[in-house]
Motif scaffolding. Structure first.
Motif, mmCIF file in Angstrom:
data_model
loop_
_atom_site.group_PDB
_atom_site.id
_atom_site.type_symbol
_atom_site.label_atom_id
_atom_site.label_comp_id
_atom_site.label_asym_id
_atom_site.label_seq_id
_atom_site.Cartn_x
_atom_site.Cartn_y
_atom_site.Cartn_z
ATOM 1 N N ILE A 259 0.832 -1.205 0.000
ATOM 2 C CA ILE A 259 0.000 0.000 0.000
ATOM 3 C C ILE A 259 0.866 1.255 0.000
ATOM 4 C CG2 ILE A 259 -1.677 1.327 1.353
ATOM 5 C CD1 ILE A 259 -2.839 -1.331 2.310
ATOM 6 N N ILE A 260 1.890 1.271 0.864
ATOM 7 C CA ILE A 260 2.779 2.432 0.942
ATOM 8 C C ILE A 260 3.491 2.665 -0.377
ATOM 9 C CG2 ILE A 260 4.919 3.255 1.984
ATOM 10 C CD1 ILE A 260 2.500 3.721 3.707
ATOM 11 N N VAL A 262 2.490 1.725 -3.443
ATOM 12 C CA VAL A 262 1.543 2.170 -4.468
ATOM 13 C C VAL A 262 1.194 3.637 -4.268
ATOM 14 C CG1 VAL A 262 -0.815 1.897 -5.331
ATOM 15 C CG2 VAL A 262 0.587 -0.121 -4.893
ATOM 16 N N ILE A 263 0.959 4.028 -3.006
ATOM 17 C CA ILE A 263 0.607 5.418 -2.725
ATOM 18 C C ILE A 263 1.780 6.354 -3.000
ATOM 19 C CG2 ILE A 263 -0.031 7.034 -0.880
ATOM 20 C CD1 ILE A 263 -1.635 4.803 0.406
ATOM 21 N N GLY A 264 2.986 5.925 -2.624
ATOM 22 C CA GLY A 264 4.147 6.801 -2.734
ATOM 23 C C GLY A 264 4.965 6.636 -3.999
ATOM 24 N N GLN A 265 4.487 5.817 -4.945
ATOM 25 C CA GLN A 265 5.258 5.567 -6.161
ATOM 26 C C GLN A 265 5.532 6.851 -6.937
ATOM 27 O OE1 GLN A 265 3.353 2.860 -8.859
ATOM 28 N NE2 GLN A 265 5.197 2.523 -10.067
ATOM 29 N N LYS A 266 4.528 7.708 -7.020
ATOM 30 C CA LYS A 266 4.688 8.966 -7.751
ATOM 31 C C LYS A 266 5.740 9.846 -7.089
ATOM 32 C CE LYS A 266 2.102 12.978 -9.433
ATOM 33 N NZ LYS A 266 0.773 13.653 -9.481
ATOM 34 N N SER A 267 5.725 9.888 -5.752
ATOM 35 C CA SER A 267 6.711 10.700 -5.033
ATOM 36 C C SER A 267 8.123 10.157 -5.217
ATOM 37 C CB SER A 267 6.360 10.747 -3.540
ATOM 38 O OG SER A 267 5.112 11.384 -3.335
#
Length: 279
Positions: A259-260, A262-267
């Motif tokens: 989850i972390i 996937v959420i932070g992939q862009k960052s």
């Protein structure tokens, strides 16, 4: 064949090889996920059943979460420790990085070299002094002790310092002329500019803390304080013959990491791009 065709063929071959390696690395995870859905009799059937013949999804995961073993309690312990540690470590590392990169003070460079030199000391070499210190100040066998162990990171400070150095001094000087202090400059100017780098470090810090096995093993003694890593070892000992349950517990333990990411992939991508532009 012209040069363009040769280049295209090389890229195609390289892409196929990378795809093959990716599938090879994913196979253990696929087997773990598949096994968590099987009945115990189908776990070691040959050839491998990648798609279970008999699905046992609810029963396996229900036994892990609501069985005799309080898996949810250890799960919550890990989430609490990891989230608080990640937040504190990002704050402390960002402040230290800003201080070392944008605040000029006597012996600042030498102090940073000393801090950086501590990274070369193996963690195992300071475990005994840490153990004695934590027992003497009352941090032993507590979540607070584990949080304090990882709240400062030399690697995080070094990593973020490199990005803070990329913030142009003109911004800071303009803010000083307008009467802003270092606190306001950090919060409103410097930190927003390096936010992708901080997000990247936060993801790394979350993964490192979540997967940490050594520190909880040494600094925790009370069963109810165990993290998910210690709980997995205990769960495996209790259910050593039931691999479907063990795989269900393992899948549950890596869900927060997925989850972390996937959420932070862009960052993470923005942080890498920012580092590339800075370089």
């Amino acid at each position: 064949m012209n040069q363009k065709t040769i280049s295209t063929v090389r890229k195609s071959i390289f892409t196929v090889l990378m795809m093959g390696m990716s599938i090879l690395f994913l196979l253990p995870f696929v087997w773990m996920l598949s096994t968590s859905f099987k009945i115990e009799a189908d776990v070691f059937t040959y050839p491998i059943q990648w798609i279970p013949k008999t699905w046992h999804v609810i029963e396996n995961y229900k036994e892990v979460w609501n069985g005799q073993f309080p898996f949810y309690k250890y799960y919550w312990n890990s989430i609490k420790i990891t989230v608080i540690t990640t937040i504190l470590s990002c704050i402390v590392s960002a402040l230290a990085a800003y201080g070392f990169s944008k605040i000029q003070f006597a012996a600042g460079k030498y102090l940073f070299i000393i801090v950086l030199a501590t990274y070369m000391i193996p963690h195992q070499a300071i475990l005994v002094p840490q153990f004695i210190l934590y027992r003497s100040i009352g941090f032993f066998d507590s979540h607070l002790g584990l949080i304090m162990l990882s709240s400062f990171s030399v690697l995080g400070t070094f990593m973020l310092r490199q990005f803070f150095m990329g913030v142009h001094n003109e911004y800071i000087e303009s803010a000083k002329i307008d009467g802003a202090g270092h606190g306001r400059i950090f919060m409103q100017i410097a930190f927003p500019l390096v936010r992708p780098a901080v997000a990247t470090y936060a993801i790394l810090r979350f993964i490192w803390t979540w997967n940490d096995y050594q520190n909880p093993l040494i600094f925790l003694r009370t069963d109810s304080l165990y993290t998910i890593q210690l709980a997995m070892q205990k769960f495996t000992t209790i259910n050593g013959e039931f691999y479907s349950l063990i795989m269900a517990a393992a899948v549950s333990s890596i869900v927060p990491l997925l989850i972390i990411f996937v959420i932070g992939q862009k960052s993470v991508i923005e942080g890498i791009a920012l580092g590339g532009v800075k370089g």
